[in-house]
Design a protein around this motif. Structure first.
Motif, PDB file in Angstrom:
ATOM      1  N   GLU A  84      -4.976 -12.474  59.117  1.00  0.00           N
ATOM      2  CA  GLU A  84      -3.661 -12.087  59.638  1.00  0.00           C
ATOM      3  C   GLU A  84      -2.588 -13.098  59.258  1.00  0.00           C
ATOM      4  O   GLU A  84      -1.478 -12.717  58.875  1.00  0.00           O
ATOM      5  CB  GLU A  84      -3.713 -11.910  61.167  1.00  0.00           C
ATOM      6  N   GLU A  85      -2.892 -14.386  59.358  1.00  0.00           N
ATOM      7  CA  GLU A  85      -1.935 -15.417  58.941  1.00  0.00           C
ATOM      8  C   GLU A  85      -1.660 -15.322  57.449  1.00  0.00           C
ATOM      9  O   GLU A  85      -0.505 -15.449  57.013  1.00  0.00           O
ATOM     10  CB  GLU A  85      -2.465 -16.814  59.293  1.00  0.00           C
ATOM     11  N   PHE A  86      -2.702 -15.091  56.668  1.00  0.00           N
ATOM     12  CA  PHE A  86      -2.549 -14.936  55.222  1.00  0.00           C
ATOM     13  C   PHE A  86      -1.609 -13.768  54.913  1.00  0.00           C
ATOM     14  O   PHE A  86      -0.726 -13.876  54.058  1.00  0.00           O
ATOM     15  CB  PHE A  86      -3.927 -14.712  54.584  1.00  0.00           C
ATOM     16  N   ARG A  87      -1.753 -12.675  55.622  1.00  0.00           N
ATOM     17  CA  ARG A  87      -0.903 -11.506  55.389  1.00  0.00           C
ATOM     18  C   ARG A  87       0.531 -11.735  55.856  1.00  0.00           C
ATOM     19  O   ARG A  87       1.443 -11.027  55.447  1.00  0.00           O
ATOM     20  CB  ARG A  87      -1.493 -10.259  56.057  1.00  0.00           C
ATOM     21  N   ARG A  88       0.762 -12.730  56.695  1.00  0.00           N
ATOM     22  CA  ARG A  88       2.136 -13.076  57.079  1.00  0.00           C
ATOM     23  C   ARG A  88       2.865 -13.807  55.958  1.00  0.00           C
ATOM     24  O   ARG A  88       4.096 -13.775  55.898  1.00  0.00           O
ATOM     25  CB  ARG A  88       2.145 -13.925  58.355  1.00  0.00           C
ATOM     26  N   VAL A  89       2.128 -14.472  55.077  1.00  0.00           N
ATOM     27  CA  VAL A  89       2.765 -15.173  53.958  1.00  0.00           C
ATOM     28  C   VAL A  89       2.666 -14.387  52.650  1.00  0.00           C
ATOM     29  O   VAL A  89       3.478 -14.580  51.753  1.00  0.00           O
ATOM     30  CB  VAL A  89       2.239 -16.620  53.780  1.00  0.00           C
ATOM     31  N   LEU A  90       1.670 -13.514  52.541  1.00  0.00           N
ATOM     32  CA  LEU A  90       1.546 -12.577  51.411  1.00  0.00           C
ATOM     33  C   LEU A  90       1.272 -11.206  52.013  1.00  0.00           C
ATOM     34  O   LEU A  90       0.173 -10.960  52.493  1.00  0.00           O
ATOM     35  CB  LEU A  90       0.403 -12.957  50.467  1.00  0.00           C
ATOM     36  N   ASP A  91       2.250 -10.337  51.993  1.00  0.00           N
ATOM     37  CA  ASP A  91       2.091  -9.035  52.646  1.00  0.00           C
ATOM     38  C   ASP A  91       1.164  -8.110  51.863  1.00  0.00           C
ATOM     39  O   ASP A  91       0.589  -8.486  50.845  1.00  0.00           O
ATOM     40  CB  ASP A  91       3.450  -8.389  52.916  1.00  0.00           C
ATOM     41  N   ASP A  92       1.013  -6.882  52.342  1.00  0.00           N
ATOM     42  CA  ASP A  92       0.102  -5.916  51.717  1.00  0.00           C
ATOM     43  C   ASP A  92       0.642  -5.332  50.421  1.00  0.00           C
ATOM     44  O   ASP A  92      -0.071  -4.619  49.720  1.00  0.00           O
ATOM     45  CB  ASP A  92      -0.210  -4.780  52.698  1.00  0.00           C
ATOM     46  N   ASP A  93       1.897  -5.592  50.096  1.00  0.00           N
ATOM     47  CA  ASP A  93       2.487  -5.125  48.841  1.00  0.00           C
ATOM     48  C   ASP A  93       2.099  -6.111  47.737  1.00  0.00           C
ATOM     49  O   ASP A  93       2.810  -7.061  47.445  1.00  0.00           O
ATOM     50  CB  ASP A  93       4.011  -5.032  48.992  1.00  0.00           C
ATOM     51  N   THR A 113       3.886 -21.494  53.615  1.00  0.00           N
ATOM     52  CA  THR A 113       4.785 -20.394  53.263  1.00  0.00           C
ATOM     53  C   THR A 113       4.187 -19.667  52.064  1.00  0.00           C
ATOM     54  O   THR A 113       3.250 -20.159  51.439  1.00  0.00           O
ATOM     55  CB  THR A 113       6.196 -20.897  52.891  1.00  0.00           C
ATOM     56  N   GLY A 114       4.746 -18.514  51.770  1.00  0.00           N
ATOM     57  CA  GLY A 114       4.268 -17.760  50.627  1.00  0.00           C
ATOM     58  C   GLY A 114       5.385 -16.974  49.992  1.00  0.00           C
ATOM     59  O   GLY A 114       6.501 -16.924  50.512  1.00  0.00           O
ATOM     60  N   SER A 115       5.072 -16.340  48.878  1.00  0.00           N
ATOM     61  CA  SER A 115       6.102 -15.601  48.154  1.00  0.00           C
ATOM     62  C   SER A 115       6.651 -14.430  48.968  1.00  0.00           C
ATOM     63  O   SER A 115       7.741 -13.959  48.691  1.00  0.00           O
ATOM     64  CB  SER A 115       5.575 -15.132  46.799  1.00  0.00           C
ATOM     65  N   ASP A 116       5.934 -13.985  49.995  1.00  0.00           N
ATOM     66  CA  ASP A 116       6.408 -12.883  50.841  1.00  0.00           C
ATOM     67  C   ASP A 116       6.746 -13.307  52.263  1.00  0.00           C
ATOM     68  O   ASP A 116       7.039 -12.461  53.105  1.00  0.00           O
ATOM     69  CB  ASP A 116       5.337 -11.781  50.922  1.00  0.00           C
ATOM     70  N   SER A 117       6.676 -14.592  52.573  1.00  0.00           N
ATOM     71  CA  SER A 117       6.827 -15.010  53.969  1.00  0.00           C
ATOM     72  C   SER A 117       8.269 -14.965  54.443  1.00  0.00           C
ATOM     73  O   SER A 117       9.204 -15.198  53.686  1.00  0.00           O
ATOM     74  CB  SER A 117       6.252 -16.407  54.188  1.00  0.00           C
ATOM     75  N   VAL A 118       8.396 -14.657  55.718  1.00  0.00           N
ATOM     76  CA  VAL A 118       9.705 -14.675  56.357  1.00  0.00           C
ATOM     77  C   VAL A 118       9.807 -15.863  57.313  1.00  0.00           C
ATOM     78  O   VAL A 118      10.868 -16.155  57.819  1.00  0.00           O
ATOM     79  CB  VAL A 118       9.982 -13.360  57.113  1.00  0.00           C
ATOM     80  N   SER A 119       8.678 -16.525  57.572  1.00  0.00           N
ATOM     81  CA  SER A 119       8.685 -17.699  58.439  1.00  0.00           C
ATOM     82  C   SER A 119       7.607 -18.676  57.975  1.00  0.00           C
ATOM     83  O   SER A 119       6.766 -18.348  57.144  1.00  0.00           O
ATOM     84  CB  SER A 119       8.441 -17.289  59.895  1.00  0.00           C
ATOM     85  N   ILE A 120       7.637 -19.860  58.537  1.00  0.00           N
ATOM     86  CA  ILE A 120       6.671 -20.907  58.213  1.00  0.00           C
ATOM     87  C   ILE A 120       5.561 -20.872  59.257  1.00  0.00           C
ATOM     88  O   ILE A 120       5.820 -20.758  60.452  1.00  0.00           O
ATOM     89  CB  ILE A 120       7.354 -22.286  58.210  1.00  0.00           C
ATOM     90  N   ILE A 121       4.334 -20.972  58.795  1.00  0.00           N
ATOM     91  CA  ILE A 121       3.186 -21.054  59.698  1.00  0.00           C
ATOM     92  C   ILE A 121       2.752 -22.512  59.757  1.00  0.00           C
ATOM     93  O   ILE A 121       2.620 -23.174  58.721  1.00  0.00           O
ATOM     94  CB  ILE A 121       2.021 -20.179  59.188  1.00  0.00           C
ATOM     95  N   LYS A 122       2.515 -23.018  60.952  1.00  0.00           N
ATOM     96  CA  LYS A 122       2.028 -24.389  61.135  1.00  0.00           C
ATOM     97  C   LYS A 122       0.521 -24.346  61.383  1.00  0.00           C
ATOM     98  O   LYS A 122       0.049 -23.602  62.248  1.00  0.00           O
ATOM     99  CB  LYS A 122       2.720 -25.057  62.328  1.00  0.00           C
TER     100      LYS A 122
END
Length: 142
Positions: A84-93, A113-122
């Motif tokens: 789930e965290e991975f999908r927050r930084v790289l979405d299903d697209d 962060t990732g190329s699709d992220s909208v926020s930073i995960i700690k």
């Protein structure tokens, strides 16, 4: 990474290579772990995820109770992301090539962060392998 997991594992834990690809592992037939390495010594660490890598992770997620993505940040530590965290930084697209970046200052948590992220995960370094053992315990109880 696997040595750290095995050293702290209770006896009887089984780890095998996933048929999905060479970076995926299956733990106790219930939990998946997909591993990416960066040999870079210092922050930031960038991990590229091709559409093939993301397909391998998706396949693990359809077969197993829980899946984790382990990002080995040189000799600094390991970022352990839930699926789930991975999908927050790289979405299903899924695009042909995407990236996840981990940064960390001394004595702080990783910022992911990732190329699709909208926020930073700690993420704390101590979350690996704790998250995985908690998932294995949940899977055994089910």
């Amino acid at each position: 990474m696997l040595a750290r997991l095995c050293r702290s594992a209770p006896r009887g834990r089984g780890i095998k290579l996933s048929a999905a690809g060479r970076s995926g592992y299956i733990l106790d037939e219930k939990v998946g772990l997909y591993v990416k390495y960066s040999t870079k010594r210092m922050s930031p660490w960038t991990f590229n995820f091709s559409n093939v890598h993301q397909a391998e992770i998706a396949e693990l997620a359809t077969q197993l109770a829980e899946v984790f993505i382990g990002l080995v940040c040189g000799t600094d530590g390991i970022v352990c992301l839930t699926h789930e965290e991975f999908r927050r930084v790289l979405d299903d697209d899924v695009r042909p090539s995407e990236w996840v970046r981990a940064t960390r200052r001394r004595d702080e948590q990783y910022s992911v962060t990732g190329s699709d992220s909208v926020s930073i995960i700690k993420i704390a370094d101590a979350e690996y392998p704790a998250k995985i053992y908690e998932a294995l315990s949940r899977a055994q109880e089910a």
